[in-house]
Enzyme design. Structure first.
Site, PDB file in Angstrom:
ATOM      1  N   SER A 101       0.948  13.530  -2.158  1.00 25.32           N
ATOM      2  CA  SER A 101       2.005  13.969  -2.866  1.00 25.32           C
ATOM      3  C   SER A 101       2.265  14.015  -4.341  1.00 25.32           C
ATOM      4  O   SER A 101       2.631  14.911  -5.284  1.00 25.32           O
ATOM      5  CB  SER A 101       3.118  12.909  -3.051  1.00 25.32           C
ATOM      6  OG  SER A 101       3.444  11.823  -2.058  1.00 25.32           O
ATOM      7  N   GLU A 104      -1.219  -0.388  -7.297  1.00 25.19           N
ATOM      8  CA  GLU A 104      -1.540  -0.211  -8.727  1.00 25.19           C
ATOM      9  C   GLU A 104      -2.184  -0.655  -9.643  1.00 25.19           C
ATOM     10  O   GLU A 104      -2.082  -0.082 -10.202  1.00 25.19           O
ATOM     11  CB  GLU A 104       0.270   0.954  -8.421  1.00 25.19           C
ATOM     12  CG  GLU A 104       0.572   1.412  -7.984  1.00 25.19           C
ATOM     13  CD  GLU A 104       1.268   1.187  -6.730  1.00 25.19           C
ATOM     14  OE1 GLU A 104       1.216   0.084  -6.788  1.00 25.19           O
ATOM     15  OE2 GLU A 104       1.970   1.916  -6.586  1.00 25.19           O
ATOM     16  N   PHE A 114       5.710   3.933 -10.102  1.00 22.42           N
ATOM     17  CA  PHE A 114       4.800   2.688 -10.122  1.00 22.42           C
ATOM     18  C   PHE A 114       3.974   3.189 -11.233  1.00 22.42           C
ATOM     19  O   PHE A 114       2.577   2.569 -11.121  1.00 22.42           O
ATOM     20  CB  PHE A 114       4.048   2.634  -8.338  1.00 22.42           C
ATOM     21  CG  PHE A 114       5.615   2.687  -7.118  1.00 22.42           C
ATOM     22  CD1 PHE A 114       6.282   2.311  -7.915  1.00 22.42           C
ATOM     23  CD2 PHE A 114       5.253   4.200  -6.915  1.00 22.42           C
ATOM     24  CE1 PHE A 114       7.123   2.598  -6.700  1.00 22.42           C
ATOM     25  CE2 PHE A 114       6.187   4.105  -5.253  1.00 22.42           C
ATOM     26  CZ  PHE A 114       7.226   3.298  -5.971  1.00 22.42           C
ATOM     27  N   HIS A 156       7.184  12.564  -9.681  1.00 21.17           N
ATOM     28  CA  HIS A 156       8.071  12.003  -9.358  1.00 21.17           C
ATOM     29  C   HIS A 156       8.838  11.376  -9.993  1.00 21.17           C
ATOM     30  O   HIS A 156      10.475  10.457  -9.962  1.00 21.17           O
ATOM     31  CB  HIS A 156       8.416  11.477  -8.082  1.00 21.17           C
ATOM     32  CG  HIS A 156       8.090  12.536  -6.318  1.00 21.17           C
ATOM     33  ND1 HIS A 156       6.301  13.462  -6.606  1.00 21.17           N
ATOM     34  CD2 HIS A 156       8.111  12.513  -5.707  1.00 21.17           C
ATOM     35  CE1 HIS A 156       6.377  13.566  -5.175  1.00 21.17           C
ATOM     36  NE2 HIS A 156       7.213  13.155  -4.488  1.00 21.17           N
ATOM     37  N   ASP A 199      15.280   9.680  -2.300  1.00 22.47           N
ATOM     38  CA  ASP A 199      14.755   9.173  -1.975  1.00 22.47           C
ATOM     39  C   ASP A 199      15.606   7.826  -2.840  1.00 22.47           C
ATOM     40  O   ASP A 199      15.366   6.517  -2.504  1.00 22.47           O
ATOM     41  CB  ASP A 199      13.555   8.652  -2.537  1.00 22.47           C
ATOM     42  CG  ASP A 199      12.321   8.978  -1.650  1.00 22.47           C
ATOM     43  OD1 ASP A 199      12.841   9.290   0.436  1.00 22.47           O
ATOM     44  OD2 ASP A 199      11.444   9.138  -2.441  1.00 22.47           O
TER      45      ASP A 199
END
Lengths: 281, 311
Positions: free
Chosen positions: B34, B55, B80, B106, B114
């Site tokens: 991603s 994370e 995150f 993102h 999402d």
């Protein structure tokens, strides 16, 4: 290198420093600091290969990171006593414009500190990072870290434990200050951590247990044993049993001195149990 | 116009850094594909660290890796990269002033289907509040690639924000990226449009519409939200005497907030803000969402007319 008698004298002087620093501000964390006086003295005066001419990057020298930053008094005392900065500066602890913040920080440029700590549960990740860079740099020095036992209630510690074992980070020797006490009471009262040794072993670490964490000869022997185990493919952790408030009779056997400072009378009593050895700051 | 995703610009920049800067290391929390970090991973397996879905540990390890001279780039979704690990960043990266590059993909509504759990619209605000932190939100593929390469040479913590969808790639491939140096894209006198990220292209489209209606807009690409290019902004606003800000972010804490703070101190000026107004997003196609929540070229045109009327 100091002999055992000299190391013991250093421990007593470090205790005096801790007591006087927290008393001078009526704030700080004497309990855990006193409990770890032998560990810090062993590390900085016997075990670690380190350079008091401070360099952040620590190439070809051992690194120590303190995860439970609230026991800063013992850290500052030992850093000063081993030569990172002048012992007179200990008198500035927690005062305005000081480099000796309540919790350790790189922000004020204090020699010997490589990472801020205080918000718990983060130091093991930081230590793993230092260890990974040492491997990339072909630097065979070791990384040491210290963690509170109550701190293990933070989930990030277990992320880090999982990572280090899964990735063979075998140049790290972590120690858990197992005094079984935290601010609100005993570990078992607040949140039991269960069979710690079994948990750490099941996470893939080599686990050593030091039942006498306030015996400097014992802790040196255990740290030396840990050094011998480094490089074997597994990270190493020492469960170090200590007594919170060690060396001051009325501070032992209770969690009450975790974050409370002694008053004038209590200080005088505590200091009388730990007569001057190397000289006060 | 070629369409490309900004996250691929990050991936390409990281790949180049892997070849040119041996101190650069990359860490990822189970989103290598991603984040387009695969090429770096393939070419530099010893300098790529798969952390897993952890994370907090990733940020902590990255901070530690700077001790000894490495330059860690962490990669995961913006949510995150910030909200989930704010305390780790605050203590271990910002306060400790470590040379960590937090690279966040993102970001914003254009994550799309999402939905709101992943549509981070608060990240710029959180990150710009941290002392020492540089905050960068490039507008297209080329600029994201150039920014990725540029931040490796800057010593200190950086937050680099980019997105998921394919968007017009309109900045020159050879344009040098200078941290904190705004880019003047259109010269106009009636209104200043200050845009960041995906909204820069929308601002250029809005400028065309306004131009047809006889309104000339100054369009500036604010790719660095912190430190802000105060001089470029003041110079423009002195001429136009009104401002529209445009961003894919909450109005609270975003670019508009920074601009309002600057102008209220230095040059009080009417401002209209295009952005998310204190709401969560939802699932849907990216551009439909931008339209629904009023974060697009039409909203910029309307805001321009509105703010000109307030002069």
């Amino acid at each position: 290198m100091l002999n055992i008698a000299e190391l013991k004298d250093t421990v007593v002087q470090v205790r005096r420093d801790i007591l006087r620093m927290v008393h001078a501000n009526s704030s700080g964390h004497p309990g855990g600091s006193l409990g770890c006086a032998e560990y810090f003295t062993a590390l900085y005066f016997n075990i670690m290969n380190h350079n008091t001419n401070f360099s952040m990057n620590a190439k070809n020298e051992d690194v120590f990171l303190l995860s439970n930053g609230h026991i800063s008094p013992v850290f500052y005392s030992v850093l000063a006593r081993s030569g990172y900065f002048n012992i007179e500066e200990l008198s500035t602890f927690r005062k305005i414009n000081s480099r000796l913040q309540g919790h350790p920080t790189t922000h004020e440029g204090l020699e010997g500190i490589r990472m801020a700590s205080g918000s718990l549960g983060q130091g093991l990740s930081n230590a793993i990072g230092v260890a990974l860079t040492k491997k990339l740099n072909n630097d065979n020095s070791l990384v040491y870290s210290l963690h509170g036992d109550g701190e293990l209630q933070e989930g990030q510690v277990w992320e880090a434990l999982m990572y280090a074992a899964g990735n063979n980070v075998d140049n790290i020797i972590s120690t858990i200050d197992y005094n079984q006490k935290q601010i609100d009471g005993s570990l078992d009262d607040v949140l039991p951590i269960g069979d710690l040794k079994a948990k750490l072993e099941s996470f893939g670490w080599l686990v050593l247990e030091e039942k006498e964490g306030n015996n400097i000869e014992a802790i040196i022997n255990t740290l030396q044993a840990a050094k011998k185990l480094s490089g074997s493919g597994k990270p190493i952790v020492i469960i170090m049993h200590t007594e919170m408030g060690n060396g001051v009779d009325f501070m032992m056997g209770t969690h009450k001195w975790h974050g409370s400072a002694p008053n004038d009378e209590q200080l005088s009593d505590a200091l009388s149990q730990n007569p001057v050895t190397l000289g006060d700051y | 116009m070629e369409l490309k995703d900004t996250r691929s610009g990050f991936g390409a920049g990281l790949t180049e850094l892997g070849r040119t800067n041996k101190e650069v290391v990359a860490l990822c929390a189970d989103l290598t594909g991603s984040l387009k970090m695969n090429d770096f991973q393939d070419e530099n397996p010893e300098r790529f660290f798969q952390i897993g879905i952890a994370e907090a540990n990733m940020i902590g390890i990255a901070a530690g890796m700077t001790i000894g001279g490495k330059i860690p780039f962490t990669g995961t979704f913006a949510n995150f990269s910030t909200a989930r690990v704010y305390d780790q960043i605050r203590q271990g990266v910002a306060y400790s002033n470590k040379n960590v590059k937090i690279c966040a993909s993102h970001a914003g509504l254009t994550l799309g289907e999402d939905g709101a759990t992943h549509q981070t619209l608060e990240d710029i605000g959180m990150m710009k509040m941290l002392p020492h932190m540089v905050v960068i939100n490039p507008c297209d593929y080329n600029q994201t690639k150039a920014a990725t390469i540029a931040i490796a040479d800057y010593v200190g913590p950086v937050y680099l924000r980019f997105g998921r969808p394919k968007v017009p790639n309109f900045t020159p491939a050879d344009q040098k990226f200078e941290i904190g140096k705004a880019l003047h894209l259109k010269k106009g006198d009636d209104v200043t449009i200050l845009a960041t990220g995906h909204l820069v292209w929308e601002s250029l489209e809005a400028e065309k519409t306004l131009n047809k209606e006889g309104i000339s807009a100054d369009v500036i690409n604010i790719h660095t939200i912190k430190p802000l290019d105060n001089d470029a902004i003041i110079e423009s606003v002195k001429r136009t005497k009104c401002v529209v800000t445009a961003e894919e972010h909450m109005l609270n804490g975003g670019l508009g907030d920074s601009i309002a703070q600057l102008l209220s101190r230095k040059l009080p000026t009417p401002i209209e803000m295009v952005g998310m107004n204190d709401m969560f997003g939802e699932s849907g196609p990216p551009m439909k969402l931008m339209e629904k929540y009023g974060i697009d070229r039409n909203a910029i045109v309307d805001s321009a007319k509105k703010v000109i009327a307030r002069k």
